[in-house]
Design an enzyme around this catalytic site. Structure first.
Site, PDB file in Angstrom:
ATOM      1  N   LYS A  55       0.322  -0.844  -0.373  1.00 49.66           N
ATOM      2  CA  LYS A  55       0.476   0.338   0.136  1.00 49.66           C
ATOM      3  C   LYS A  55       0.905   1.119  -0.435  1.00 49.66           C
ATOM      4  O   LYS A  55       1.928   1.449   0.881  1.00 49.66           O
ATOM      5  CB  LYS A  55      -1.288   0.108   1.426  1.00 49.66           C
ATOM      6  CG  LYS A  55      -1.608   1.308   1.285  1.00 49.66           C
ATOM      7  CD  LYS A  55      -2.792   1.928   2.468  1.00 49.66           C
ATOM      8  CE  LYS A  55      -1.720   2.850   3.235  1.00 49.66           C
ATOM      9  NZ  LYS A  55      -1.425   4.230   2.521  1.00 49.66           N
ATOM     10  N   GLY A 104       7.326   4.802   7.492  1.00 47.26           N
ATOM     11  CA  GLY A 104       7.150   5.514   7.759  1.00 47.26           C
ATOM     12  C   GLY A 104       6.797   6.638   9.293  1.00 47.26           C
ATOM     13  O   GLY A 104       8.071   6.198  10.089  1.00 47.26           O
ATOM     14  N   SER A 105       5.627   7.014   9.635  1.00 48.06           N
ATOM     15  CA  SER A 105       5.910   8.060  11.225  1.00 48.06           C
ATOM     16  C   SER A 105       6.356   7.169  12.399  1.00 48.06           C
ATOM     17  O   SER A 105       5.940   6.056  12.385  1.00 48.06           O
ATOM     18  CB  SER A 105       4.921   9.093  11.696  1.00 48.06           C
ATOM     19  OG  SER A 105       3.866   7.684  11.566  1.00 48.06           O
ATOM     20  N   THR A 106       7.307   7.414  13.679  1.00 44.68           N
ATOM     21  CA  THR A 106       7.174   6.905  14.661  1.00 44.68           C
ATOM     22  C   THR A 106       6.060   6.266  15.547  1.00 44.68           C
ATOM     23  O   THR A 106       5.721   5.322  16.069  1.00 44.68           O
ATOM     24  CB  THR A 106       8.039   7.042  16.002  1.00 44.68           C
ATOM     25  OG1 THR A 106       9.234   6.875  14.970  1.00 44.68           O
ATOM     26  CG2 THR A 106       8.566   6.979  17.086  1.00 44.68           C
ATOM     27  N   GLU A 107       4.847   7.175  14.984  1.00 38.04           N
ATOM     28  CA  GLU A 107       3.830   7.117  15.653  1.00 38.04           C
ATOM     29  C   GLU A 107       2.831   6.253  15.275  1.00 38.04           C
ATOM     30  O   GLU A 107       2.433   4.797  15.597  1.00 38.04           O
ATOM     31  CB  GLU A 107       2.857   8.323  14.903  1.00 38.04           C
ATOM     32  CG  GLU A 107       1.184   8.752  16.423  1.00 38.04           C
ATOM     33  CD  GLU A 107       0.521   9.987  15.806  1.00 38.04           C
ATOM     34  OE1 GLU A 107       1.380  10.984  15.292  1.00 38.04           O
ATOM     35  OE2 GLU A 107      -0.735   9.450  16.409  1.00 38.04           O
ATOM     36  N   GLY A 138       4.201   3.488  13.596  1.00 40.16           N
ATOM     37  CA  GLY A 138       5.343   2.486  13.824  1.00 40.16           C
ATOM     38  C   GLY A 138       4.330   1.692  14.776  1.00 40.16           C
ATOM     39  O   GLY A 138       4.467   0.825  15.168  1.00 40.16           O
ATOM     40  N   GLU A 170      10.662   0.699   9.664  1.00 37.47           N
ATOM     41  CA  GLU A 170      11.869   2.133   9.751  1.00 37.47           C
ATOM     42  C   GLU A 170      10.837   3.231   9.709  1.00 37.47           C
ATOM     43  O   GLU A 170       9.970   3.640   8.797  1.00 37.47           O
ATOM     44  CB  GLU A 170      12.255   1.487   8.106  1.00 37.47           C
ATOM     45  CG  GLU A 170      13.189   2.240   7.978  1.00 37.47           C
ATOM     46  CD  GLU A 170      13.417   3.235   7.812  1.00 37.47           C
ATOM     47  OE1 GLU A 170      13.148   4.454   8.236  1.00 37.47           O
ATOM     48  OE2 GLU A 170      13.622   3.669   6.689  1.00 37.47           O
ATOM     49  N   CYS A 211      13.968  10.616   6.641  1.00 39.95           N
ATOM     50  CA  CYS A 211      14.104   9.891   7.581  1.00 39.95           C
ATOM     51  C   CYS A 211      15.485   9.804   8.097  1.00 39.95           C
ATOM     52  O   CYS A 211      15.685  10.235   9.157  1.00 39.95           O
ATOM     53  CB  CYS A 211      13.692   8.403   7.391  1.00 39.95           C
ATOM     54  SG  CYS A 211      14.615   7.303   6.614  1.00 39.95           S
ATOM     55  N   GLU A 251      11.249  15.832  14.816  1.00 37.37           N
ATOM     56  CA  GLU A 251      11.162  15.412  13.693  1.00 37.37           C
ATOM     57  C   GLU A 251      10.249  16.252  13.078  1.00 37.37           C
ATOM     58  O   GLU A 251       9.219  15.930  12.486  1.00 37.37           O
ATOM     59  CB  GLU A 251      10.691  14.065  12.702  1.00 37.37           C
ATOM     60  CG  GLU A 251      11.112  13.497  11.258  1.00 37.37           C
ATOM     61  CD  GLU A 251      10.994  12.211  10.917  1.00 37.37           C
ATOM     62  OE1 GLU A 251       9.566  11.176  11.175  1.00 37.37           O
ATOM     63  OE2 GLU A 251      12.107  11.123  10.325  1.00 37.37           O
TER      64      GLU A 251
END
Ligand code: NAI
Ligand code: MG
Length: 507
Positions: A212, A264-267, A269, A286, A320, A417
């Protein structure tokens, strides 16, 4: 682009390149924007894209479509299907069928040929893919042309070579077998390249995929689906479905998916990590970064300036592993800041399709708002902002190359970030202090070290808690090299021999 009339094209002829300080600024506001004619002569973007499931283009059961726009013009490029849970389920089932019927039984050497073929067709379509990438996501054409597209092809090429050599991939001749169905969710900053990072190792190791792409940049992944069709992969081995977070969530939590790969974003993730907990699914993440780019006083300063610029302004800072924190030895701080102030004035900001553009469009309105919010917080918290005085186009999402000095460790801009063309500069006096400051972050994806002294490179980089450390260079990528992070930057490695492990079950 379908809407570009010949009169628009005429207006574009003979125009100035993107605005630069001290040159007359073209009036972007009055243009009826059309991309440079030579760039888009050879293809049209289909106005509507369906889901690529089981080797067919199928309308979404949801009945819904969403627009993807060109962030440099805010104009709609195409509409794209929004996959709901039932669509995700259909894609996963198509992958399962393909795994049992074709891919699992395919001799590795044959599998490799398909992956080579994808690489070859990407090379043939390089120009078109680069234009499409720049239109859909806003990155400068010279980057999509020279970095994203060639690297995507290189990734398929590299992993194709592994397909029939997996018996030699691990120490002691350890045998391994594919996991099965992979659910892969990718971000908007390197759309085609991230698709390659996910699909190439998965296919070479004998897995099947449902991928996706991000909702603001689906077009190159969909074009890649057509390339995969052309490469004649058995139907269902690769399925590409579009949608936003809900679609991604349905994919990663589908019970038949055995391996989840996310960038993508840590959130998000963390949300995915929770969704996978207790399911036995294999997971690689990642995520974000806040990398230190460390410049010692003995570094070749002009080269380091170029490295700093490439570290933070490459792809508008939507990277990133961006070198978003500059740690500069106190003795050369003023010199570096002076040179950087001058250098950012020469960066050309504007039309992503202009081959002289250095900094293109911010990927979305939301991302521009986030950058503005964090830059405002830096000013409010007392850091000093320097920005290129360049004129920005009147339409589209743009942000001037910027940096902060007088940054305290407590400032948000030193910790969060920003994911935009904004650098935070701090100083250090000793190598120990540099290492301590570099590691003082919740992230751990990458770092840079600039020095003339080889021993310093080894001593410092060994102590940096970062997955990738560049020495006297920055943002250099190669398919043979593993990439991934520590701490809140995620876990697992993509690329190189290490990247095979994420898609194999050791037996
Ligand atoms: P995001 O993490 O929401 O989006 C990345 C991908 O995840 C997209 O394909 C999205 O549709 C999908 N997604 C969203 N929610 C999901 C869920 N619950 N389950 C599964 N998939 C889901 O990133 P976003 O919101 O576009 O950007 C926000 C911030 O994240 C940026 O400002 C940046 O700081 C950071 N970011 C970092 C990236 C990196 O490569 N480290 C890439 C993209 C964003
Ligand atoms: Mg778009």
């Amino acid at each position: 682009m379908a809407s570009s009339s010949s009169s628009n094209v005429k207006k574009m002829n003979g125009r100035q390149a993107s605005p630069v300080v001290q040159t007359p600024v073209p009036d972007f506001t009055t243009w009826d924007y059309a991309p440079a004619p030579e760039a888009t002569d050879h293809f049209k973007i289909a106005p509507r894209w369906e889901l690529f499931i089981g080797g067919k283009w199928v309308a979404p059961k949801s009945g819904l479509y969403f627009d993807t726009i060109n962030p440099a013009t805010e104009q709609k490029l195409a509409e794209v299907a929004e996959a709901n849970e039932a669509d995700v389920d259909a894609a996963v089932r198509a992958a399962e069928k393909a795994y049992e019927k074709y891919w699992r039984k395919m001799p590795p050497k044959e599998r490799g040929k398909y992956v080579y073929r994808i690489s070859r067709i990407i090379q043939e379509r390089a120009r078109e893919l680069a234009v499409l990438e720049s239109m859909d996501g806003g990155k400068p054409i010279k980057e999509s042309r020279d970095v994203d597209v060639p690297l995507a092809a290189a990734h398929f090429f590299y992993y194709a070579g592994w397909a029939d050599k997996l018996d030699y991939a691990f120490p002691g001749g350890r045998k391994a077998q594919p996991i099965g169905i992979c659910g892969q969710v990718i971000p908007w900053n390197f759309p085609l390249l991230m698709a390659a990072w996910k699909l190439a190792p998965a296919l070479a190791t004998g897995n099947v995929c449902v991928l996706k792409p991000a909702e603001t940049t689906p077009l190159t992944a969909l074009r890649l689906a057509q390339i995969i069709e052309e490469a004649d992969l058995p139907p269902g081995v690769v399925n590409i479905i579009t949608g936003a977070g809900k679609t991604g969530a349905a994919l990663v939590s589908h019970p038949k998916v055995g391996k989840v790969a996310f960038t993508g974003s840590t959130e998000v993730g963390k949300r995915i990590q929770k969704a996978c907990a207790g399911t036995g699914k294999r997971l690689t993440l990642e995520l974000g970064g806040k990398a230190a780019n460390i410049v010692f006083a003995d570094a070749p300063i002009d080269q380091a300036i170029e490295g700093i610029v490439n570290g933070i302004y490459f792809n508008q800072g939507h990277v990133c592993c961006a070198g978003s924190r500059l740690l500069v030895e106190e003795a050369v701080h003023d010199l570096v800041v002076r040179k950087l102030t001058h250098r950012i004035r020469t960066l050309r900001v504007g039309d992503p399709l202009d081959k002289n553009t250095d900094v293109g469009a911010i990927n979305s309105k939301e991302q521009l708002q986030k950058i503005r919010m964090l830059v405002d917080s830096g000013v409010e918290e007392g850091a000093t902002l320097t920005q290129s005085p360049c004129a920005l186009p009147g339409r589209g999402f743009f942000f001037a190359p910027s940096f902060f000095t007088n940054v305290a460790q407590s400032h948000r801009i030193a910790n969060e970030e920003i994911f935009g063309p904004v650098l935070a500069i701090q100083t250090f006096r000793t190598p120990d202090e540099a290492v301590e400051k570099a590691n003082n972050t919740m992230y751990g994806l990458s770092a840079g070290v600039w020095t003339d002294k080889g021993s310093k490179i080894f001593k410092v980089s060994q102590r940096l808690r970062a997955g990738v450390v560049w020495a006297n260079t920055y943002n250099k990528f190669d398919p043979t090299s593993p990439f991934g992070g520590y701490k809140e930057s995620g876990f697992g490695r993509e690329g190189g021999r290490h990247g095979l492990g994420a898609y194999l079950e050791a037996v």
